[in-house]
Design a protein around this motif. Structure first.
Motif, PDB file in Angstrom:
ATOM      1  N   LEU A 112       2.990  10.087  -5.895  1.00 19.00           N
ATOM      2  CA  LEU A 112       1.600   9.646  -6.500  1.00 19.00           C
ATOM      3  C   LEU A 112       0.899  10.910  -6.869  1.00 19.00           C
ATOM      4  O   LEU A 112       1.289  12.254  -6.791  1.00 19.00           O
ATOM      5  CB  LEU A 112       0.817   9.286  -5.012  1.00 19.00           C
ATOM      6  N   GLU A 113      -0.162  10.580  -7.667  1.00 15.99           N
ATOM      7  CA  GLU A 113      -1.291  11.597  -8.207  1.00 15.99           C
ATOM      8  C   GLU A 113      -2.499  11.696  -7.080  1.00 15.99           C
ATOM      9  O   GLU A 113      -3.187  10.649  -7.119  1.00 15.99           O
ATOM     10  CB  GLU A 113      -1.601  11.449  -9.495  1.00 15.99           C
ATOM     11  N   PRO A 114      -2.783  12.616  -6.262  1.00 12.30           N
ATOM     12  CA  PRO A 114      -3.790  12.728  -5.376  1.00 12.30           C
ATOM     13  C   PRO A 114      -5.097  12.257  -6.025  1.00 12.30           C
ATOM     14  O   PRO A 114      -5.378  12.805  -7.042  1.00 12.30           O
ATOM     15  CB  PRO A 114      -3.652  14.158  -4.843  1.00 12.30           C
ATOM     16  N   LEU A 115      -5.783  11.504  -5.282  1.00  8.75           N
ATOM     17  CA  LEU A 115      -6.908  11.041  -5.857  1.00  8.75           C
ATOM     18  C   LEU A 115      -8.337  11.361  -4.820  1.00  8.75           C
ATOM     19  O   LEU A 115      -9.295  11.933  -5.170  1.00  8.75           O
ATOM     20  CB  LEU A 115      -7.163   9.761  -6.180  1.00  8.75           C
ATOM     21  N   GLU A 116      -8.087  10.755  -3.708  1.00  9.73           N
ATOM     22  CA  GLU A 116      -9.248  10.837  -2.659  1.00  9.73           C
ATOM     23  C   GLU A 116      -8.686  11.659  -1.474  1.00  9.73           C
ATOM     24  O   GLU A 116      -7.483  11.326  -1.031  1.00  9.73           O
ATOM     25  CB  GLU A 116      -9.861   9.502  -2.382  1.00  9.73           C
ATOM     26  N   GLY A 117      -9.312  12.057  -0.746  1.00  8.07           N
ATOM     27  CA  GLY A 117      -9.103  12.634   0.572  1.00  8.07           C
ATOM     28  C   GLY A 117      -8.136  13.653   0.378  1.00  8.07           C
ATOM     29  O   GLY A 117      -7.309  14.109   1.297  1.00  8.07           O
ATOM     30  N   LEU A 118      -8.630  14.653  -0.603  1.00  6.19           N
ATOM     31  CA  LEU A 118      -7.492  15.791  -0.644  1.00  6.19           C
ATOM     32  C   LEU A 118      -7.182  16.664   0.712  1.00  6.19           C
ATOM     33  O   LEU A 118      -6.272  17.284   0.995  1.00  6.19           O
ATOM     34  CB  LEU A 118      -7.939  16.527  -1.766  1.00  6.19           C
ATOM     35  N   ALA A 143       1.662  12.716   3.609  1.00  6.42           N
ATOM     36  CA  ALA A 143       0.373  13.049   3.611  1.00  6.42           C
ATOM     37  C   ALA A 143      -0.813  11.873   3.609  1.00  6.42           C
ATOM     38  O   ALA A 143      -1.865  12.121   3.935  1.00  6.42           O
ATOM     39  CB  ALA A 143       0.057  13.213   1.643  1.00  6.42           C
ATOM     40  N   LEU A 144      -0.340  10.771   3.572  1.00  6.25           N
ATOM     41  CA  LEU A 144      -1.215   9.402   3.710  1.00  6.25           C
ATOM     42  C   LEU A 144      -0.985   9.087   5.426  1.00  6.25           C
ATOM     43  O   LEU A 144      -1.569   8.012   5.745  1.00  6.25           O
ATOM     44  CB  LEU A 144      -0.722   8.275   2.921  1.00  6.25           C
ATOM     45  N   GLY A 145      -0.280   9.815   6.033  1.00  9.89           N
ATOM     46  CA  GLY A 145      -0.176   9.318   7.584  1.00  9.89           C
ATOM     47  C   GLY A 145       0.522   8.085   7.756  1.00  9.89           C
ATOM     48  O   GLY A 145       0.295   7.545   8.595  1.00  9.89           O
ATOM     49  N   ILE A 146       1.559   7.847   6.900  1.00  9.54           N
ATOM     50  CA  ILE A 146       2.496   6.687   6.725  1.00  9.54           C
ATOM     51  C   ILE A 146       3.627   6.862   7.802  1.00  9.54           C
ATOM     52  O   ILE A 146       4.205   7.541   7.617  1.00  9.54           O
ATOM     53  CB  ILE A 146       2.928   6.200   5.631  1.00  9.54           C
ATOM     54  N   ASP A 147       3.670   5.765   8.803  1.00  9.53           N
ATOM     55  CA  ASP A 147       4.990   5.733   9.804  1.00  9.53           C
ATOM     56  C   ASP A 147       5.161   4.369   9.983  1.00  9.53           C
ATOM     57  O   ASP A 147       4.628   3.327   9.442  1.00  9.53           O
ATOM     58  CB  ASP A 147       4.557   6.696  10.997  1.00  9.53           C
ATOM     59  N   LEU A 148       5.998   3.947  11.066  1.00 12.94           N
ATOM     60  CA  LEU A 148       6.536   2.745  11.272  1.00 12.94           C
ATOM     61  C   LEU A 148       5.168   1.996  11.811  1.00 12.94           C
ATOM     62  O   LEU A 148       5.326   0.553  11.795  1.00 12.94           O
ATOM     63  CB  LEU A 148       7.351   2.656  12.254  1.00 12.94           C
ATOM     64  N   GLY A 149       4.071   2.627  11.991  1.00 13.82           N
ATOM     65  CA  GLY A 149       2.945   1.624  12.641  1.00 13.82           C
ATOM     66  C   GLY A 149       2.239   0.821  11.310  1.00 13.82           C
ATOM     67  O   GLY A 149       1.695  -0.227  11.611  1.00 13.82           O
ATOM     68  N   VAL A 150       2.575   0.840  10.096  1.00 11.91           N
ATOM     69  CA  VAL A 150       2.043   0.034   9.163  1.00 11.91           C
ATOM     70  C   VAL A 150       3.109  -0.764   8.311  1.00 11.91           C
ATOM     71  O   VAL A 150       2.952  -1.354   7.451  1.00 11.91           O
ATOM     72  CB  VAL A 150       1.527   0.983   7.908  1.00 11.91           C
TER      73      VAL A 150
END
Length: 207
Positions: A112-118, A143-150
DNA sequence: AGTGCGATTGACT
DNA sequence: GTCAATCGCACTA
């Protein structure tokens, strides 16, 4: 389709499922320039997709190749759902399921290219440099806090994680072989935004 | 029940 | 450039 959408970063309506191409390769190409939006109690983080890979029907490198299991069941959902898995015991991977229910194909989001929430991304990653935040599938998930929860979430619906329209033209899209696989390594199934410093791996050739 | 191996990353020569 | 870390899963016995 929404063609010439020009949206501010703050405007992030989800993609409609009917906008998503049914074919996996077409979806991988389509997703370049779209945005991934992550919303948690900590705030909103988003980035522009600059690199994807398609894992298609009959693809020995695809996780759905040997049928549905407990781990990969989200990959068999209708197109536009999140399939998350842990690679090498340490990095989570974000995939978008593709095609019809029960097929088991998908698109890996590689950069990704970071846009918001740097600031939040920097905190999640533990690094400062913009280029190190979301370049690579494991990095962007962290960076996005992604894990099995999503895992299994509908990405065509606003919530903890969704896909949004791009805020500008996707640019010139390059094609190459996929990175890091051993099974079917020669197929041109990786797509990336040419010239973007946020693309991982070799920039590779071909149109 | 045991084992081999990743759709990677970060640290190091 | 090379290489170890790390663990859940799929496959063999």
């Amino acid at each position: 389709m929404g063609g010439a959408h020009v949206l501010s970063p703050e405007s992030r309506p989800p993609l409609s499922r009917s906008d998503l191409p049914t074919d996996t390769v077409a979806l991988a190409r389509y997703l370049i320039g779209k945005r991934v939006v992550r919303e948690t109690a900590e705030g909103v983080v988003s980035g522009r997709i600059v690199e994807t890979e398609a894992y298609v029907v009959g693809d020995a490198a695809g996780h759905g190749y040997r049928g549905m299991t407990q781990r990969n069941r989200s990959l068999f959902l209708e197109r536009g759902h999140a399939y998350i898995y842990l690679a090498y015991g340490l990095s989570y991977m974000l995939n978008v399921s593709s095609e019809a229910p029960g097929i088991g194909t998908g698109v890996l989001i590689r950069a990704l290219e970071p846009l918001e929430g740097l600031a939040l991304m920097q905190r999640n990653r533990g690094v400062e440099r913009l280029r190190d935040l979301t370049r690579g599938p494991g990095r962007l998930a962290q960076a996005l806090g992604i894990d099995l929860g999503v895992d299994g979430l509908d990405l065509c619906q606003q919530g903890p994680l969704w896909l949004a329209h791009g805020d500008r033209d996707p640019g010139d899209i390059g094609v190459s072989t996929r990175i890091g696989i051993t099974k079917d390594p020669d197929r041109p199934l990786r797509f990336y935004r040419r010239g973007s410093p946020f693309v991982s791996g070799p920039r590779a050739l071909s149109p």
